[in-house]
Design a protein around this motif. Sequence first.
Motif, PDB file in Angstrom:
ATOM      1  N   THR A  50       7.213   3.877  -0.274  1.00 39.77           N
ATOM      2  CA  THR A  50       6.622   2.592   0.090  1.00 39.77           C
ATOM      3  C   THR A  50       7.234   2.151   1.412  1.00 39.77           C
ATOM      4  OG1 THR A  50       6.470   2.054  -2.264  1.00 39.77           O
ATOM      5  CG2 THR A  50       6.216   0.233  -0.695  1.00 39.77           C
ATOM      6  N   HIS A  51       6.389   1.933   2.418  1.00 44.39           N
ATOM      7  CA  HIS A  51       6.906   1.632   3.752  1.00 44.39           C
ATOM      8  C   HIS A  51       5.896   0.830   4.563  1.00 44.39           C
ATOM      9  CE1 HIS A  51       4.444   5.246   4.390  1.00 44.39           C
ATOM     10  NE2 HIS A  51       4.283   4.796   5.624  1.00 44.39           N
ATOM     11  N   VAL A  52       6.371   0.272   5.657  1.00 51.47           N
ATOM     12  CA  VAL A  52       5.488  -0.424   6.580  1.00 51.47           C
ATOM     13  C   VAL A  52       5.401   0.362   7.881  1.00 51.47           C
ATOM     14  CG1 VAL A  52       6.054  -2.673   5.577  1.00 51.47           C
ATOM     15  CG2 VAL A  52       7.308  -1.866   7.578  1.00 51.47           C
ATOM     16  N   ASP A  53       4.269   0.202   8.560  1.00 51.95           N
ATOM     17  CA  ASP A  53       4.083   0.766   9.897  1.00 51.95           C
ATOM     18  C   ASP A  53       4.216  -0.352  10.917  1.00 51.95           C
ATOM     19  OD1 ASP A  53       3.542   3.226   8.791  1.00 51.95           O
ATOM     20  OD2 ASP A  53       1.383   3.154   9.169  1.00 51.95           O
ATOM     21  N   ALA A  54       5.033  -0.148  11.924  1.00 53.90           N
ATOM     22  CA  ALA A  54       5.097  -1.076  13.051  1.00 53.90           C
ATOM     23  C   ALA A  54       4.061  -0.653  14.097  1.00 53.90           C
ATOM     24  CB  ALA A  54       6.498  -1.052  13.659  1.00 53.90           C
ATOM     25  N   GLU A  66      11.713  -4.123  13.625  1.00 57.85           N
ATOM     26  CA  GLU A  66      12.596  -5.281  13.473  1.00 57.85           C
ATOM     27  C   GLU A  66      11.952  -6.571  13.971  1.00 57.85           C
ATOM     28  OE1 GLU A  66      13.915  -3.744  17.579  1.00 57.85           O
ATOM     29  OE2 GLU A  66      12.985  -2.995  15.747  1.00 57.85           O
ATOM     30  N   ALA A  67      10.831  -6.451  14.701  1.00 55.30           N
ATOM     31  CA  ALA A  67      10.145  -7.632  15.226  1.00 55.30           C
ATOM     32  C   ALA A  67       9.006  -8.099  14.322  1.00 55.30           C
ATOM     33  CB  ALA A  67       9.599  -7.329  16.624  1.00 55.30           C
ATOM     34  N   MET A  68       8.802  -7.445  13.179  1.00 54.72           N
ATOM     35  CA  MET A  68       7.688  -7.800  12.314  1.00 54.72           C
ATOM     36  C   MET A  68       7.873  -9.207  11.750  1.00 54.72           C
ATOM     37  SD  MET A  68       6.908  -4.200  10.367  1.00 54.72           S
ATOM     38  CE  MET A  68       5.208  -4.582   9.992  1.00 54.72           C
ATOM     39  N   ASN A  69       6.752  -9.908  11.585  1.00 58.19           N
ATOM     40  CA  ASN A  69       6.745 -11.297  11.138  1.00 58.19           C
ATOM     41  C   ASN A  69       6.912 -11.370   9.621  1.00 58.19           C
ATOM     42  OD1 ASN A  69       6.265 -13.989  10.607  1.00 58.19           O
ATOM     43  ND2 ASN A  69       4.410 -14.108  11.860  1.00 58.19           N
ATOM     44  N   LEU A  70       8.040 -11.913   9.171  1.00 62.17           N
ATOM     45  CA  LEU A  70       8.290 -12.005   7.727  1.00 62.17           C
ATOM     46  C   LEU A  70       7.307 -12.936   7.040  1.00 62.17           C
ATOM     47  CD1 LEU A  70      12.198 -12.113   7.553  1.00 62.17           C
ATOM     48  CD2 LEU A  70      10.680 -10.160   7.230  1.00 62.17           C
ATOM     49  N   ASN A 170      -2.313  -6.425  15.504  1.00 60.53           N
ATOM     50  CA  ASN A 170      -1.026  -6.922  14.990  1.00 60.53           C
ATOM     51  C   ASN A 170      -1.063  -7.143  13.479  1.00 60.53           C
ATOM     52  OD1 ASN A 170       1.652  -7.398  15.756  1.00 60.53           O
ATOM     53  ND2 ASN A 170       1.362  -9.617  15.680  1.00 60.53           N
ATOM     54  N   MET A 171      -1.860  -6.329  12.786  1.00 57.23           N
ATOM     55  CA  MET A 171      -1.905  -6.403  11.330  1.00 57.23           C
ATOM     56  C   MET A 171      -0.741  -5.604  10.746  1.00 57.23           C
ATOM     57  SD  MET A 171      -5.063  -5.524   8.698  1.00 57.23           S
ATOM     58  CE  MET A 171      -6.243  -6.333   9.766  1.00 57.23           C
ATOM     59  N   VAL A 172      -0.160  -6.107   9.665  1.00 57.38           N
ATOM     60  CA  VAL A 172       0.901  -5.384   8.974  1.00 57.38           C
ATOM     61  C   VAL A 172       0.262  -4.365   8.038  1.00 57.38           C
ATOM     62  CG1 VAL A 172       2.766  -5.564   7.294  1.00 57.38           C
ATOM     63  CG2 VAL A 172       2.576  -7.258   9.121  1.00 57.38           C
ATOM     64  N   ILE A 173       0.729  -3.126   8.104  1.00 59.99           N
ATOM     65  CA  ILE A 173       0.248  -2.052   7.231  1.00 59.99           C
ATOM     66  C   ILE A 173       1.351  -1.695   6.249  1.00 59.99           C
ATOM     67  CG2 ILE A 173      -0.501   0.355   7.119  1.00 59.99           C
ATOM     68  CD1 ILE A 173      -1.643   0.035   9.932  1.00 59.99           C
ATOM     69  N   VAL A 174       1.024  -1.763   4.973  1.00 66.18           N
ATOM     70  CA  VAL A 174       1.956  -1.355   3.924  1.00 66.18           C
ATOM     71  C   VAL A 174       1.355  -0.140   3.225  1.00 66.18           C
ATOM     72  CG1 VAL A 174       3.303  -2.053   1.919  1.00 66.18           C
ATOM     73  CG2 VAL A 174       2.592  -3.770   3.597  1.00 66.18           C
ATOM     74  N   GLU A 175       2.060   0.965   3.263  1.00 63.60           N
ATOM     75  CA  GLU A 175       1.552   2.215   2.697  1.00 63.60           C
ATOM     76  C   GLU A 175       2.427   2.666   1.532  1.00 63.60           C
ATOM     77  OE1 GLU A 175      -0.450   4.085   6.725  1.00 63.60           O
ATOM     78  OE2 GLU A 175       1.700   4.391   6.421  1.00 63.60           O
ATOM     79  N   GLY A 176       1.819   3.400   0.606  1.00 63.03           N
ATOM     80  CA  GLY A 176       2.575   3.954  -0.506  1.00 63.03           C
ATOM     81  C   GLY A 176       2.940   2.938  -1.573  1.00 63.03           C
ATOM     82  N   VAL A 177       2.074   1.947  -1.801  1.00 67.13           N
ATOM     83  CA  VAL A 177       2.349   1.027  -2.906  1.00 67.13           C
ATOM     84  C   VAL A 177       1.825   1.633  -4.207  1.00 67.13           C
ATOM     85  CG1 VAL A 177       2.427  -1.059  -1.512  1.00 67.13           C
ATOM     86  CG2 VAL A 177       0.241  -0.295  -2.417  1.00 67.13           C
ATOM     87  N   ASP A 178       2.523   1.363  -5.283  1.00 71.26           N
ATOM     88  CA  ASP A 178       2.133   1.873  -6.602  1.00 71.26           C
ATOM     89  C   ASP A 178       1.474   0.746  -7.381  1.00 71.26           C
ATOM     90  OD1 ASP A 178       1.817   2.960  -9.094  1.00 71.26           O
ATOM     91  OD2 ASP A 178       3.944   3.384  -9.432  1.00 71.26           O
ATOM     92  N   LEU A 179       0.144   0.798  -7.459  1.00 78.62           N
ATOM     93  CA  LEU A 179      -0.617  -0.242  -8.155  1.00 78.62           C
ATOM     94  C   LEU A 179      -1.129   0.230  -9.513  1.00 78.62           C
ATOM     95  CD1 LEU A 179      -2.676  -1.556  -5.092  1.00 78.62           C
ATOM     96  CD2 LEU A 179      -0.587  -2.521  -6.060  1.00 78.62           C
ATOM     97  N   SER A 180      -0.574   1.324 -10.017  1.00 74.01           N
ATOM     98  CA  SER A 180      -1.092   1.923 -11.251  1.00 74.01           C
ATOM     99  C   SER A 180      -0.993   0.987 -12.457  1.00 74.01           C
ATOM    100  CB  SER A 180      -0.370   3.241 -11.544  1.00 74.01           C
ATOM    101  OG  SER A 180       1.038   3.044 -11.649  1.00 74.01           O
ATOM    102  N   GLY A 198      14.295  -0.543  16.801  1.00 70.11           N
ATOM    103  CA  GLY A 198      13.504   0.396  17.579  1.00 70.11           C
ATOM    104  C   GLY A 198      12.668   1.358  16.771  1.00 70.11           C
ATOM    105  N   SER A 199      12.537   1.141  15.468  1.00 71.39           N
ATOM    106  CA  SER A 199      11.843   2.114  14.618  1.00 71.39           C
ATOM    107  C   SER A 199      10.346   1.833  14.536  1.00 71.39           C
ATOM    108  CB  SER A 199      12.448   2.098  13.205  1.00 71.39           C
ATOM    109  OG  SER A 199      11.803   3.051  12.386  1.00 71.39           O
ATOM    110  N   ASP A 200       9.562   2.902  14.369  1.00 70.78           N
ATOM    111  CA  ASP A 200       8.115   2.800  14.236  1.00 70.78           C
ATOM    112  C   ASP A 200       7.674   2.500  12.805  1.00 70.78           C
ATOM    113  OD1 ASP A 200       7.794   5.763  13.048  1.00 70.78           O
ATOM    114  OD2 ASP A 200       9.065   5.836  14.820  1.00 70.78           O
TER     115      ASP A 200
END
Length: 211
Positions: A50-54, A66-70, A170-180, A198-200
């Motif tokens: 489960t991760h986000v893409d910058a 690190e600049a993503m909007n909480l 500038n949309m937040v992408i969340v990948e690998g969520v477990d919705l089972s 500095g991470s992607d």
Amino acid sequence: MKIWDISLTISPNLPTWPGDPKAVIERVSAISDGANANVSRMDMGVHTGTHVDAPLHFIDGSSAVEAMNLEVLIGPARVVQVADDVNVIDREVLEKLELPAGTTRVLFKTRNSKYWASQVRDFQTDFVGIDESGSKYLVEKGVRLVGVDYLSVAPYKQSRPTHQVLLGANMVIVEGVDLSAVQPGEYQLICLPLKIEGSDGAPARAVLIQE
């Protein structure tokens, strides 16, 4: 209050994107060997589990994780069920789903969730993703966060168009969520990625809350 942990457990057995490093977790100090404490190290890609893409992931020179909007990563979210016979989430599919006006965070539950429920260890290339037309539709609707139940928001080998549309808006992408184990409906989402300079992208712990 009920809490659903929709994060994947990171382990060496967790599927990873082809070419990405597998997770390695190593105990470097052990009490059983006489050490003062148990200490482990971990080696893995930032797009593991489960991760986000910058934006930096697909747009060179853009902002890092690190600049993503909480404020976008925390708040009301809608879990939407996609029929098992849908192979690609395109504009037509999304129009039929009729997302309510004002939906800002949406998580798509597809047949992908069955892979997590059955603990399939091999990477699956036939997973359901969102194509370019679907991505443009979500931007037009004002969605600010989109989550998917496999390791990429885009269909296999069609990564760039979808990511560039979503991250370019500038949309937040969340990948690998477990919705089972999650039913469609309204929830509160809390998704907190690691703050890596500095991470992607970054692994995240994500939960859904329902009063």
